[in-house]
Design a protein around this motif. Sequence first.
Motif, PDB file in Angstrom:
ATOM      1  N   ILE A  59      29.832  49.248  67.727  1.00 46.60           N
ATOM      2  CA  ILE A  59      28.538  49.521  67.090  1.00 46.60           C
ATOM      3  C   ILE A  59      28.605  50.906  66.463  1.00 46.60           C
ATOM      4  CG2 ILE A  59      26.039  49.531  67.383  1.00 46.60           C
ATOM      5  CD1 ILE A  59      27.425  46.901  68.269  1.00 46.60           C
TER       6      ILE A  59
ATOM      7  N   SER B 164      29.173  56.075  68.059  1.00 49.95           N
ATOM      8  CA  SER B 164      29.520  54.667  68.180  1.00 49.95           C
ATOM      9  C   SER B 164      29.772  54.309  69.639  1.00 49.95           C
ATOM     10  CB  SER B 164      30.754  54.356  67.339  1.00 49.95           C
ATOM     11  OG  SER B 164      31.873  55.071  67.830  1.00 49.95           O
TER      12      SER B 164
ATOM     13  N   ARG C 187      20.281  51.925  72.016  1.00 52.65           N
ATOM     14  CA  ARG C 187      21.723  52.122  71.926  1.00 52.65           C
ATOM     15  C   ARG C 187      22.317  52.238  73.332  1.00 52.65           C
ATOM     16  NH1 ARG C 187      23.265  52.648  66.861  1.00 52.65           N
ATOM     17  NH2 ARG C 187      25.264  53.653  67.357  1.00 52.65           N
TER      18      ARG C 187
ATOM     19  N   LYS D  68      24.464  51.591  62.500  1.00 55.75           N
ATOM     20  CA  LYS D  68      24.022  50.211  62.622  1.00 55.75           C
ATOM     21  C   LYS D  68      23.485  49.950  64.024  1.00 55.75           C
ATOM     22  CE  LYS D  68      26.858  47.950  59.089  1.00 55.75           C
ATOM     23  NZ  LYS D  68      27.797  46.824  58.801  1.00 55.75           N
ATOM     24  N   THR D  69      22.613  48.934  64.127  1.00 58.13           N
ATOM     25  CA  THR D  69      22.079  48.559  65.432  1.00 58.13           C
ATOM     26  C   THR D  69      22.954  47.481  66.058  1.00 58.13           C
ATOM     27  OG1 THR D  69      20.667  46.777  64.589  1.00 58.13           O
ATOM     28  CG2 THR D  69      19.737  49.014  64.591  1.00 58.13           C
ATOM     29  N   VAL D  70      22.761  47.267  67.351  1.00 52.82           N
ATOM     30  CA  VAL D  70      23.478  46.205  68.047  1.00 52.82           C
ATOM     31  C   VAL D  70      23.158  44.861  67.398  1.00 52.82           C
ATOM     32  CG1 VAL D  70      23.738  44.974  70.234  1.00 52.82           C
ATOM     33  CG2 VAL D  70      23.539  47.478  70.223  1.00 52.82           C
TER      34      VAL D  70
ATOM     35  N   VAL E  93      25.100  44.326  64.052  1.00 56.08           N
ATOM     36  CA  VAL E  93      26.525  44.052  64.213  1.00 56.08           C
ATOM     37  C   VAL E  93      26.749  42.650  64.768  1.00 56.08           C
ATOM     38  CG1 VAL E  93      28.624  44.724  65.457  1.00 56.08           C
ATOM     39  CG2 VAL E  93      27.158  46.479  64.433  1.00 56.08           C
TER      40      VAL E  93
END
Length: 324
Positions: free
Chosen positions: A252, A238, A314, A256-258, A261
């Motif tokens: 994040i 994260s 990421r 999950k992707t940016v 979120v």
Amino acid sequence: MSIPSSLSLIVEVKRKRQEAEDIVTFELADPHGRPLPAFSAGAHVDVQVKEGVVRQYSLCNHPEERDRYLIGVLRDPTSRGGSIAMHDEIQEGDLIQISAPKNHFPLAHHTKRSLLLAGGIGVTPILCMAERLAHTDADFAMHYCTRSASRTAFLERIRQGEFADRVHFHFDDGDASQKLDLEALVATPDPDTQVYVCGPTGFIDAVMTTCKAKGWDSHQLHTEYFAGAVADTADDESFEVKIASSGATFTIPKDKTVHQVLEENGIEIMVSCEQGVCGTCLTRVLEGEPEHRDLYLEDHEHAANDQFTPCCSRSKSKTLVLDL
């Protein structure tokens, strides 16, 4: 999912045709017969396939045509909803929403020779390039690799075209003599030649790796990916994203992707492919170091670390500050 605001054109599906096994073409035109926006070889359009699903398809007709756009769609068994819907749901007479043409894969100007390499459905922008180069009497050669003749889109169009003698077909089920000898083809770097490659990720990567190993300059190598690379997510951790305009910070999680979120928190970023291929979601980074997982930005753009694709990329740093 947000729909790109660039979907500004309404077109009619004038013709839907089976081009090869699992490949269908769609001829799109203005419903009132008006000229469509001009495009250049290598261009694509965003297509709203259905609610919440937008995909990119390369234009594969002659770039001087203004009365129609022609796109080719492979029925992908791993489709996320785009190609199967195009095959099964979009019919002749339908009105669909598309963007004006965009080009992230243009022909280089003032080059003496072009080498065009197509793998499977990657022929769509390559074919448009060949049409343009032939029309301007430019020096080029095209190599088209497919699994078999029955899966080769535009086979007869190419064989009967004005540049048929410059096209070499390579079928996986053919004899050894007609297989693509990539090592021999790019054995000697030519500073006067530009190389254009489109097709499955593995095909593109094989060409790029071989060319670079033979000493070709990266500025001579041009690619167009249709699907993102499969990232190894086992070691994902994260991190935090900070919104510069408000100071709001969001965590994040590893799963999950940016984009996901931020969307959950009411912050919209236009996305389309969700695989880091199209560049629709490209976002400026003010602080922090992204972990780039896209196939859209070039190496020097990755190195600058001042923008990234929140649909898939990421962060290497604990926090990314985004210009939002």
